[in-house]
Design an enzyme around this catalytic site. Sequence first.
Site, mmCIF file in Angstrom:
data_model
loop_
_atom_site.group_PDB
_atom_site.id
_atom_site.type_symbol
_atom_site.label_atom_id
_atom_site.label_comp_id
_atom_site.label_asym_id
_atom_site.label_seq_id
_atom_site.Cartn_x
_atom_site.Cartn_y
_atom_site.Cartn_z
ATOM 1 N N HIS A 1 -12.034 -9.598 46.061
ATOM 2 C CA HIS A 1 -12.545 -9.735 44.692
ATOM 3 C C HIS A 1 -13.727 -8.808 44.400
ATOM 4 O O HIS A 1 -13.934 -8.410 43.268
ATOM 5 C CB HIS A 1 -12.924 -11.188 44.389
ATOM 6 C CG HIS A 1 -13.913 -11.769 45.352
ATOM 7 N ND1 HIS A 1 -13.558 -12.157 46.624
ATOM 8 C CD2 HIS A 1 -15.234 -12.024 45.242
ATOM 9 C CE1 HIS A 1 -14.627 -12.624 47.244
ATOM 10 N NE2 HIS A 1 -15.664 -12.550 46.434
ATOM 11 N N ASP B 1 -27.611 -26.325 54.864
ATOM 12 C CA ASP B 1 -27.601 -25.029 54.180
ATOM 13 C C ASP B 1 -28.230 -25.376 52.826
ATOM 14 O O ASP B 1 -27.571 -25.894 51.932
ATOM 15 C CB ASP B 1 -26.158 -24.541 54.043
ATOM 16 C CG ASP B 1 -26.038 -23.250 53.236
ATOM 17 O OD1 ASP B 1 -27.064 -22.785 52.716
ATOM 18 O OD2 ASP B 1 -24.912 -22.733 53.115
ATOM 19 N N TYR C 1 -47.986 -6.006 60.456
ATOM 20 C CA TYR C 1 -46.719 -6.162 61.177
ATOM 21 C C TYR C 1 -46.637 -7.524 61.882
ATOM 22 O O TYR C 1 -45.648 -8.238 61.752
ATOM 23 C CB TYR C 1 -46.587 -5.027 62.205
ATOM 24 C CG TYR C 1 -45.238 -4.979 62.884
ATOM 25 C CD1 TYR C 1 -44.220 -4.179 62.381
ATOM 26 C CD2 TYR C 1 -44.982 -5.729 64.037
ATOM 27 C CE1 TYR C 1 -42.977 -4.133 62.997
ATOM 28 C CE2 TYR C 1 -43.751 -5.688 64.655
ATOM 29 C CZ TYR C 1 -42.745 -4.884 64.136
ATOM 30 O OH TYR C 1 -41.521 -4.841 64.754
ATOM 31 N N PHE D 1 -20.000 -22.181 51.995
ATOM 32 C CA PHE D 1 -20.114 -21.074 51.033
ATOM 33 C C PHE D 1 -19.396 -19.872 51.670
ATOM 34 O O PHE D 1 -19.251 -19.817 52.888
ATOM 35 C CB PHE D 1 -21.586 -20.764 50.747
ATOM 36 C CG PHE D 1 -21.733 -19.610 49.802
ATOM 37 C CD1 PHE D 1 -21.324 -19.739 48.489
ATOM 38 C CD2 PHE D 1 -22.236 -18.393 50.233
ATOM 39 C CE1 PHE D 1 -21.413 -18.654 47.614
ATOM 40 C CE2 PHE D 1 -22.330 -17.312 49.365
ATOM 41 C CZ PHE D 1 -21.924 -17.450 48.052
ATOM 42 N N ASP D 2 -18.965 -18.894 50.865
ATOM 43 C CA ASP D 2 -18.099 -17.848 51.453
ATOM 44 C C ASP D 2 -18.770 -17.006 52.539
ATOM 45 O O ASP D 2 -18.119 -16.641 53.508
ATOM 46 C CB ASP D 2 -17.369 -17.001 50.396
ATOM 47 C CG ASP D 2 -18.286 -16.347 49.385
ATOM 48 O OD1 ASP D 2 -19.503 -16.386 49.590
ATOM 49 O OD2 ASP D 2 -17.784 -15.784 48.389
ATOM 50 N N ALA E 1 -29.931 -23.927 50.110
ATOM 51 C CA ALA E 1 -30.308 -22.956 49.081
ATOM 52 C C ALA E 1 -30.815 -23.634 47.800
ATOM 53 O O ALA E 1 -31.681 -23.114 47.120
ATOM 54 C CB ALA E 1 -29.109 -22.066 48.754
ATOM 55 N N LYS F 1 -32.558 -18.660 45.735
ATOM 56 C CA LYS F 1 -32.218 -19.650 44.712
ATOM 57 C C LYS F 1 -33.462 -20.520 44.469
ATOM 58 O O LYS F 1 -34.326 -20.171 43.669
ATOM 59 C CB LYS F 1 -31.022 -20.502 45.163
ATOM 60 C CG LYS F 1 -29.683 -19.783 45.125
ATOM 61 C CD LYS F 1 -29.425 -18.930 46.305
ATOM 62 C CE LYS F 1 -27.988 -18.452 46.384
ATOM 63 N NZ LYS F 1 -27.817 -17.448 47.434
#
Length: 466
Positions: free
Chosen positions: A451, A216, A74, A126-127, A218, A259
């Site tokens: 969507h 960001d 842990y 990004f969304d 990724a 990614k």
Amino acid sequence: MKKIRQPAEPYRIKAVEPIKLLSRREREERIVRAHYNVFKLDAVDIYIDLLTDSGTGAMSNAQWAALMLGDETYAGAQSFRKFEAVVKDITCKKFVVPCHQGRVAENIAFSTLLKAGQYVPNNTHFDTTRGNCLHKGGNPVDLPSPDASEIEARPFKGNMDTEALEAFIKEEGVDAIPMVIMTITNNSSGGQPVSMANIHETSEICHRYGIPFFFDCARFAENAYFIKRDEAGYGDKSIQEIVHEMFACCDGAMMSAKKDGLANIGGFIAVNDEELYNRFCELLIMIEGFKTYGGLAGRDLEALAVGLQEVMDYDYLDFRVEQVRYFGEIIKQAGMPIVEPTGGHALFIDAGRFLPNIAPEQFPAQGLTIAFYLEGCIRSVEIGTLMFGEEDPETGEITPARQELVRLALPRRVYTNSHLDYIAETAERITAQKASIPGYKVVKQPRFLRHFTCDLAVASNQEVLS
Ligand code: F0G
């Protein structure tokens, strides 16, 4: 078809996962059952799945071996120490907060740094980044470079518009901007990279005004590859050197490691500021887990520690980016216009130009997405008016998205060039019958991010403009 040079994989295959091509009748039945929404298809109903490159990559033999070393303690697990050391080395930061995926990093960063009403500039959010910013009462501001939406191929279309950034800071004032984010590569803008010059310029502006500058990141390694290939002065530098120079410019980094972590799950925030790190950890412990595992199993941290290093291998990156380029060439030969140059992780087909007879309100990119499924059992995703169009709640009128694109994202180390050839053959058949592709209409939708879950139907004959 003219022969185009195919890159060869710098790896061989040790385990295989069977995939099945359903019959045309079965595909028709499945897509009707899914109400023409590809998010509602099951994996078993898909032959080639290009919905996303996130968490869908194949791990290497070294990563699978590392899983067995997973220390599931842990607090203070060895697996975390390995992960932490690799992330510190890549990001040049002193403190690492692990988390299970990128959107948690965003949630923690915005919850800690952002006050309601403040602005967050980004080359393009990004969304989920946009969603998390809005959720905390912030205003996401996209400042892509002016050539981002030009058709002509140019390197580094993912850049930040630094003039617009400085003008924005002057207009709104430093106190209204808790952070500036640079998304590398710029996913929502065609997976296009950001140049080192643009990173330095953005960093210089942020630091001159005393605003924290975050990445960001990724797809940081893919971005570094483009810098090496296309930016003057970097051809002789190693990917690692370029990565270090990039990260030395920022104060913090958030990553979806699904990614360029070459693993199926994972993420982090890395910072130099100890007080900020402690504040991140307070929230982390409440929502994700203790600060030495952050919602991940020890074995995940092991796989990430290996993957984050493997991803900087030049041969791997060269193959990856060349494969996307090859894919773009054969899709163009099949008669479909694409966003150029091709980026690092996906191909974007310009459905607006391919199907000019379908109005944006009838979602031409959704029409093409469905055609790929019906014709080839291939899953892609609409990035156009269905995803980003804004509907007036009173009149029901739709403001179309900037572009009508279909994204075909390539999972890492998963599909071979033969799969891509199969997709190009499918594309050729679609091109030959494109006049028969219908428009679609939404028949049921949720309040947010429609969507993902909406139901669609073929627009009736009168509604179809072809
Ligand atoms: N930032 C960028 C640039 C992304 O592309 C993504 C995810 C995230 C943040 C969020 O990370 O999914 O780990 O929570 N992109 C995926 C995609 C989903 O398909 O492009 P996450």
